[in-house]
Design an enzyme around this catalytic site. Sequence first.
Site, PDB file in Angstrom:
ATOM      1  N   ASP A 121     -26.906   8.025  21.806  1.00 52.24           N
ATOM      2  CA  ASP A 121     -28.192   8.718  21.817  1.00 52.24           C
ATOM      3  C   ASP A 121     -28.415   9.554  20.559  1.00 52.24           C
ATOM      4  O   ASP A 121     -27.453   9.919  19.857  1.00 52.24           O
ATOM      5  CB  ASP A 121     -28.268   9.663  23.026  1.00 52.24           C
ATOM      6  CG  ASP A 121     -28.438   8.920  24.336  1.00 52.24           C
ATOM      7  OD1 ASP A 121     -28.331   7.677  24.341  1.00 52.24           O
ATOM      8  OD2 ASP A 121     -28.655   9.589  25.367  1.00 52.24           O
ATOM      9  N   ASP A 122     -29.691   9.867  20.311  1.00 49.59           N
ATOM     10  CA  ASP A 122     -30.153  10.907  19.378  1.00 49.59           C
ATOM     11  C   ASP A 122     -30.188  10.505  17.906  1.00 49.59           C
ATOM     12  O   ASP A 122     -30.611  11.293  17.066  1.00 49.59           O
ATOM     13  CB  ASP A 122     -29.334  12.190  19.516  1.00 49.59           C
ATOM     14  CG  ASP A 122     -29.467  12.819  20.888  1.00 49.59           C
ATOM     15  OD1 ASP A 122     -30.265  12.309  21.695  1.00 49.59           O
ATOM     16  OD2 ASP A 122     -28.771  13.804  21.160  1.00 49.59           O
ATOM     17  N   HIS A 173     -35.749   6.886  23.014  1.00 47.89           N
ATOM     18  CA  HIS A 173     -35.202   8.146  23.550  1.00 47.89           C
ATOM     19  C   HIS A 173     -36.153   9.315  23.271  1.00 47.89           C
ATOM     20  O   HIS A 173     -35.704  10.445  23.127  1.00 47.89           O
ATOM     21  CB  HIS A 173     -33.830   8.408  22.914  1.00 47.89           C
ATOM     22  CG  HIS A 173     -32.996   9.442  23.618  1.00 47.89           C
ATOM     23  ND1 HIS A 173     -32.865   9.495  24.984  1.00 47.89           N
ATOM     24  CD2 HIS A 173     -32.223  10.467  23.127  1.00 47.89           C
ATOM     25  CE1 HIS A 173     -32.066  10.503  25.313  1.00 47.89           C
ATOM     26  NE2 HIS A 173     -31.669  11.107  24.209  1.00 47.89           N
ATOM     27  N   HIS A 177     -37.169  14.643  21.495  1.00 50.62           N
ATOM     28  CA  HIS A 177     -36.106  15.006  22.456  1.00 50.62           C
ATOM     29  C   HIS A 177     -36.452  16.205  23.337  1.00 50.62           C
ATOM     30  O   HIS A 177     -35.610  17.086  23.554  1.00 50.62           O
ATOM     31  CB  HIS A 177     -34.800  15.274  21.712  1.00 50.62           C
ATOM     32  CG  HIS A 177     -33.586  15.019  22.558  1.00 50.62           C
ATOM     33  ND1 HIS A 177     -33.080  15.946  23.442  1.00 50.62           N
ATOM     34  CD2 HIS A 177     -32.764  13.941  22.650  1.00 50.62           C
ATOM     35  CE1 HIS A 177     -32.004  15.469  24.035  1.00 50.62           C
ATOM     36  NE2 HIS A 177     -31.788  14.237  23.574  1.00 50.62           N
ATOM     37  N   TYR A 214     -31.866  14.289  28.129  1.00 52.71           N
ATOM     38  CA  TYR A 214     -31.154  15.116  29.110  1.00 52.71           C
ATOM     39  C   TYR A 214     -31.039  14.423  30.473  1.00 52.71           C
ATOM     40  O   TYR A 214     -30.638  15.043  31.456  1.00 52.71           O
ATOM     41  CB  TYR A 214     -31.840  16.470  29.296  1.00 52.71           C
ATOM     42  CG  TYR A 214     -32.113  17.188  28.006  1.00 52.71           C
ATOM     43  CD1 TYR A 214     -31.085  17.762  27.270  1.00 52.71           C
ATOM     44  CD2 TYR A 214     -33.412  17.281  27.498  1.00 52.71           C
ATOM     45  CE1 TYR A 214     -31.334  18.411  26.073  1.00 52.71           C
ATOM     46  CE2 TYR A 214     -33.672  17.924  26.301  1.00 52.71           C
ATOM     47  CZ  TYR A 214     -32.630  18.479  25.591  1.00 52.71           C
ATOM     48  OH  TYR A 214     -32.888  19.116  24.397  1.00 52.71           O
ATOM     49  N   HIS A 264     -23.028  10.077  21.532  1.00 54.14           N
ATOM     50  CA  HIS A 264     -24.079  10.454  20.585  1.00 54.14           C
ATOM     51  C   HIS A 264     -23.611  10.132  19.171  1.00 54.14           C
ATOM     52  O   HIS A 264     -22.592  10.687  18.722  1.00 54.14           O
ATOM     53  CB  HIS A 264     -24.402  11.948  20.715  1.00 54.14           C
ATOM     54  CG  HIS A 264     -24.897  12.325  22.084  1.00 54.14           C
ATOM     55  ND1 HIS A 264     -24.029  12.486  23.150  1.00 54.14           N
ATOM     56  CD2 HIS A 264     -26.147  12.554  22.553  1.00 54.14           C
ATOM     57  CE1 HIS A 264     -24.742  12.810  24.239  1.00 54.14           C
ATOM     58  NE2 HIS A 264     -26.017  12.855  23.902  1.00 54.14           N
TER      59      HIS A 264
END
Length: 325
Positions: A121-122, A173, A177, A214, A264
């Site tokens: 992720d991210d 995603h 965020h 999250y 991540h």
Amino acid sequence: MRRYRSSIVKLVVFIVAAIIVYIWTPHTHTPKRVKLVNVPKGVGFSVVEGNVNVYNSLEDDAKIIKTLSFGDKIYPTAQSSLLYKIKTGRDKDGEPIYGYVKKKGVLTYNPKKKHIALTFDDGPNRITTPIVLKALKKNNCRATFFVVGKMINRKGMTLLRQEAAQGCEIGNHSYSHPLLTDLKKKKINEQIEKTDKLIQIAVGKPAKLCRAPYGGFNRLVLSIMKRANIYWSIDTLDWKTKSSKKTFRKIKKFAGDGDIVLMHDIHMPTAKAVDRICRFLKAKNFEMVTMTELASIQGRDLVPSACEYRALKLYLFEKEKIKIW
């Protein structure tokens, strides 16, 4: 001059007549010759696209005799460079009837191995994501990257293309965020749409999957995503520990068939751990596949009507009200 005109007219009439005769005259059709070879033993074949057609012949005018769905398994008897030959039934005399399926849209995998989806992720991050990609390529592994729109600058575009070129999957995603459940419908839609557009520009196709930041979602969020929202069954907590050793140990302890691992790719300790993780999992008889591939192998849907996709192991634990950790 008149004589020349007359000759030209006669020539035109002759050509038109010849064309008409050619069009209406039946022609002997030479069937396509496609070299078919045996299919390797011990290989599984699973459909990874929504609708894959089965044709009755190898000709350009072949008719569709059947349509396969996502997660369907096929058992080819032969193959060419572009097609699989499969048995579709028997005729009235008991002789087998064969059909042909294009290889595009069909995944090959090892049914004797366990399968796991590494997800990141991210990102993309210009420093750490290349390290992750290098480790995946070195170990012949694929993963799924859930990207954040604001990270997709010029370098980010290049990294997304590299992810796609290595057979990895790219998911949405959000753009910045946020916790989507705190936003109104219009803002949620902006978060998803802006990132969708950037992914489309980068790799030429939209993201099939989403993951809510999250892990926070509700019915409104899922209805706006209009595709599967991917959860996880192993949370490495790499964002918290910032430790390569602890990230590796969490996977070593809990990895099982069908798991979805959350990491991540923006953290250097995680990036440095990927090579070791891949080597360990391969030694334990795992194949690392994308989320869509994992769902197909397991025969589970990835459609909007099944928007929240959780690893089967996690679902069973929750159903029995047992905590995983």
